[in-house]
Design an enzyme around this catalytic site. Structure first.
Site: not given
Lengths: 479, 489
Positions: A79, A154, A178
């Site tokens: 990420k 997210s 997330s």
């Protein structure tokens, strides 16, 4: 080209034994990225050249008979809110566009040491604020299962990367769901470990007391393997739990005989009927596998969302204040320093980030602190007490991961409140600091995957993976 | 700083300001701790390096960097707390949020409602006791240099240069209670604090290098009435400036009130060259720092064992050192020789000279006179100094001769005083020989003698000069003047 296995553990075994080269494995994944990335947009950056160099180095080690780590040659996506030395780390924000950290996050260091090969930095809602990845400054990620739908967020890019086969595993971060929510929406496994089990050093902070790094994988065993590699004490993170990484892979296949699984009788409503049906099916499957289902009550759960949307923005308003145009990232020049701050932050942050900064600033302001932030901290303690009480009678708790299956683009983007409700079942564990994971368990509306969430008390990862493994086995058998 | 509305501490009549006003002062003193590394990272804590050398991801507030507390800094802060009679307690850190270019994270990690050290006091040499509300740990900011513009401040400058070497250096902020009633007390408090900080090795406490910085909260009122509105005075860079700034500020406030005005709560800047304060910012402009508990750090809870360990390792404090020298010599604890010896940390050396058989008063005087540059532990064997004090005490050497021998001993890092005196031909003259010389000198200059006898003390110089010349400096000046006085009758 030989057939490339789909799981990290099989890839690592094949590479370590010489059956496959790390380079072959990598090229197969880069080819898949090449083929579908334009549609999916899982990545902010694909680091193909650096990955090739890394894969070749592992192959050289194997050829020379040098020992390799447990993830030798396993492609992994990271990420884009975790620092990678010399490699752009943007948090999907214009304010950090082009910034190259001078250091690696601890998790990145540990993955490299274990032989994992980073294929790229994945897209996210800007600064991890969102539940659909639509808040990225660089464009949304699409759900590989249905590209008209969001992948969740997210960590939508990391979930989509695994779902699309771009990498067998990836890392996300989970502040209010997330990792788990996009895992559910993309039909993969996602784990949020106990707060403090995995070092946050090098994770760009959203809400420091809630943020935790964890893996995405196609199997529960792979998720356990990655957790083992990244967990364990780190002196660079004061909130890191001072103990070694636990052994978890073995728990996955241990079964649930004799385990007590909690069913929350006062669970806040709002889940789609198909999602609720899958939860019922999960309880049935676990009962069939030898577990006892026990009713528990979590009376404060209904306040979790409100508490979260005070605590997380409050911390974020402080954490994101450093993006001031002085030392790195975007700077928009203006007549004086204060005007420069304003112009830089106005141009650099997206709407959702600004919304949370304002919310958090307000919650911490003189005269409002006690009524908002102070009260939210009390709710947080109540929720932790509720869980402690529940875990006196059960080993783990089951609930949906997301109230909904993957939704369409734009469906919720203009209504922050309905977007925030996506995290209603995931947020409580962040507030309590507990571990939880999402395991795909069949499908709901539109044939889209439903994730079932397994919650456990602090450092209860082994119990969590036992239940996760059993759900995975039952889901496989059922479909 | 918490002001109690009515104070039990009242200025004495001679400390009152004209018009029946009394000043009320509280001091906030920041000291940089003498650690090897920064408060939350491994970068060196060093003054005077090239700009932006002692930096790292934590210091620069890079995204993803996290603070890790320096244990040594906690220990030094505990030393300060113990030296100031504070309670050492379980404590946490808070974030103090504000934007400024030299504040890398846009928040300072500090302590708020739960400081490490609380509720102490400091007894000054003059006997006044000043309350210490708290002494808490926090990190320093970087250093801004504003280039261009008239004021050297950020407003109106063309550009600013940032040096982050100082960012993250450990500080302890020592907050006094508003117990100070005169600028003299304020100076004494800071001076005593500085001696303590040096003595316990917590800080080099140099105001000129900024490792010790002082802000003063000043208000005025009439005793028996509530405290007045206070102003905070910043940019006070020496103890002398502190006294001037407080006196100026108290007068300024009295003038305003006397002419019918009211004092606004504000932060004021001391201009040492102009000798005045001017407004920096008013209360309305004050930042809301939005303090909240720092989530990246955990609670600090010093164990009783650790506290006792630190306490046991504390060296004697300046007050105890002064008391020791007073016991030894009879000199007042406020006398210059005692203060100087303690400031230099040479009290133990004075004691060693006495323990080696030296004369206590002469030991103190020799040490303060001859070892200004020697540091706390002069390299000269204490026994050598002791031997010299005895030679002088027993009138084997004159004061002048002793001084010469002392200089030689110091220069050589030691030596046998008697042997050096003999080599220089110094020998004490017996009193009868000096008496003869006095009589000869009187006979040689009867005019000077007559003037001396008439009460003109200066005339003695001519007679003494003759005697010294005749004795080649061997005559003891004190013996000479005693004989002259007895001859004069």
């Amino acid at each position: 080209m030989a057939t490339i296995p789909t799981t990290a553990s099989e890839i690592a075994a094949a590479v370590a034994s010489g059956a496959l080269t790390a380079r072959e494995v990598l090229e197969a994944h880069l080819a898949r990225i090449q083929e579908r990335e334009a549609d999916i947009h899982a990545f902010n950056l694909v680091t193909a050249d650096a990955a090739r160099a890394q894969a070749d180095a592992i192959d050289a080690d194997i050829a020379a008979g040098r020992p390799v780590g447990p993830l030798a040659g396993v492609p992994i996506a990271i990420k884009d809110n975790m620092c990678t030395h010399g490699i752009e780390t943007t948090c999907s924000s214009k304010i950090l566009e082009g910034w190259k950290p001078p250091y690696d996050a601890t998790v990145v260091t540990r993955l490299r040491a274990a032989g994992a090969v980073m294929v790229g930095k994945t897209n996210l809602d800007e600064f991890a604020m969102g539940s659909s990845t639509e808040n990225s400054a660089f464009g949304a990620t699409r759900n590989p299962l249905d590209t008209s739908r969001v992948p969740g967020g997210s960590s939508g890019g990391s979930a989509a990367a695994v779902a699309a086969g771009f990498s067998p595993v990836s890392l996300g971060s989970d502040t209010g769901g997330s990792i788990r929510q996009p895992a559910a929406l993309c039909g993969v496994v996602g784990v949020k470990p106990t707060y403090g089990l995995v070092s946050r050093y090098g994770l760009v902070a959203y809400a420091s007391s809630l943020d935790q790094i964890g893996p995405f994988a196609t199997t529960v065993a792979d998720a356990a393997l990655i957790t083992e590699v990244i967990a364990g004490h780190d002196v660079m993170d004061s909130t890191s739990i001072p103990q070694d990484a636990p052994s978890l892979v073995g728990a996955v296949s241990q079964g649930v005989t004799g385990m007590r699984i909690g069913r929350v009788v006062d669970l806040p409503g709002g889940a789609e009927p198909e999602v609720s049906a899958r939860l019922d099916a999960a309880f049935e499957a676990l009962a069939a596998a030898g577990a006892t289902i026990v009713d528990v009550t979590l009376p404060s759960l209904g306040y979790a969302l409100t508490a979260y949307y005070l605590i997380a923005p409050a911390e974020a308003s402080s954490n994101l204040a450093r993006f001031d145009g002085v030392r790195y990232g975007l700077r928009v020049n203006a007549v004086d320093t204060n005007a420069m701050y304003g112009a830089t932050r106005a141009a650099g942050f997206g709407d959702e980030v600004k919304r949370r900064i304002m919310l958090g600033t307000y919650a911490l302001s003189a005269g409002y602190y006690d009524a908002y932030y102070g009260k939210a901290l009390k709710v947080r303690r109540l929720i932790a007490q509720d869980f402690d009480k529940a875990y006196e009678s059960v080993d783990t708790i089951l609930m949906p991961t997301s109230p909904l299956v993957a939704f369409k683009f734009g469906e919720k983007a203009d209504d922050p409140m309905s977007m925030y409700l996506c995290d209603i079942y995931t947020i409580p564990t962040n507030l309590a600091g507990h571990p939880a994971m999402s395991v795909p368990f069949g499908t709901g509306a539109h044939g889209l995957p439903v994730g079932i969430q397994v919650l456990a008390p602090a450092l209860g990862e082994a119990a969590m993976f036992r239940v996760g493994g059993a759900l995975e086995a039952a889901a496989g058998g059922a479909q | 700083m918490s002001d109690s509305p009515l104070s039990s501490i009242v200025a004495t009549p001679e400390q009152m300001l004209p018009g029946g006003w009394e000043m009320v002062v509280g001091l906030e003193v920041h000291v940089e701790l003498a650690t090897a590394t920064k408060l939350f990272s491994g970068s060196p804590n060093r003054f005077g390096d090239e700009p932006n050398i002692n930096i790292d991801p934590v210091t620069l507030g890079l995204p993803g960097a996290l603070p890790v507390l320096n244990k040594k800094a906690v220990e030094l802060a505990m030393r300060i707390g113990l030296a100031l009679n504070c309670r050492i307690q379980r404590c946490i850190f808070h974030r103090k949020n504000y934007f400024y270019p030299d504040q890398p994270k846009a928040y300072q990690i500090s302590q708020y409602d739960l400081p490490l050290n609380a509720d102490g006091h400091l007894e000054l040499p003059s006997g006044v006791v000043i309350g210490v509300e708290r002494a808490h740990l926090e990190e320093d900011t970087g250093k801004s240099t504003h280039v261009g513009g008239a004021t050297g401040r950020i407003h109106g400058s063309d550009y600013s240069l940032m040096d982050f070497n100082r960012a993250g250096v450990p500080l302890v902020e020592i907050v006094s209670r508003p117990d100070i009633r005169t600028s003299e007390q304020a100076r004494e408090y800071v001076s005593e604090l500085r001696s303590i900080l040096e003595a316990i090795g917590a800080s080099d406490a140099k105001m000129e290098e900024g490792s010790m910085r002082c802000d003063a909260n000043v208000s005025v009122h009439k005793p028996g009435t509530p405290f007045g509105t206070r102003c905070e005075i910043k940019n006070v860079n020496s103890i002398r400036a502190l006294g001037r700034a407080i006196d100026y500020e108290a007068r300024r406030q009295i003038d305003i009130i006397d002419s019918g005005g009211v004092i606004r709560q504000e932060t004021r800047h001391w201009d040492d060259a102009e000798g005045r304060t001017h407004t920096l910012r008013t209360k309305e402009d004050a930042d809301d720092y939005r303090y909240f508990p720092e989530p990246d750090l955990v609670t600090v809870d010093p164990s009783q064992e650790w506290i006792e360990e630190v306490r046991a390792a504390l060296p004697p404090l300046p007050a105890a050192r002064r008391a020791m020298l007073h016991e030894l010599t009879g000199y007042d604890i406020r006398s210059e020789a005692v203060v100087v010896a303690v400031e230099r940390g040479q009290h133990e050396y004075v004691k060693a000279v006495v323990d080696a058989g030296g004369d206590p008063v002469k030991a103190l005087i020799y040490v303060t006179q001859a070892f200004a540059e020697a540091g706390a532990s002069p390299a000269v064997p204490a026994a050598d100094i002791a031997a010299l004090t005895i030679l002088e005490r027993d009138n084997k050497l004159s004061a002048t001769q002793a001084k010469t021998v002392l200089a030689e001993i110091v220069a050589n890092g030691g030596g046998d005083a008697a042997a050096i005196a003999a080599a220089k031909g110094f020998e004490a003259m017996d009193t009868s020989a000096v008496e003869t010389m006095v009589d000869e000198a009187i006979a040689a200059d009867p005019d000077a003698w007559a003037k001396y006898c008439a009460g003109e003390e200066k005339a003695a110089g001519a007679i003494v000069g003759r005697i010294m010349k005749a004795s080649k400096g061997k005559a003891d000046g004190k013996v000479v003047s005693a004989i002259m006085q007895s001859r004069r009758g």
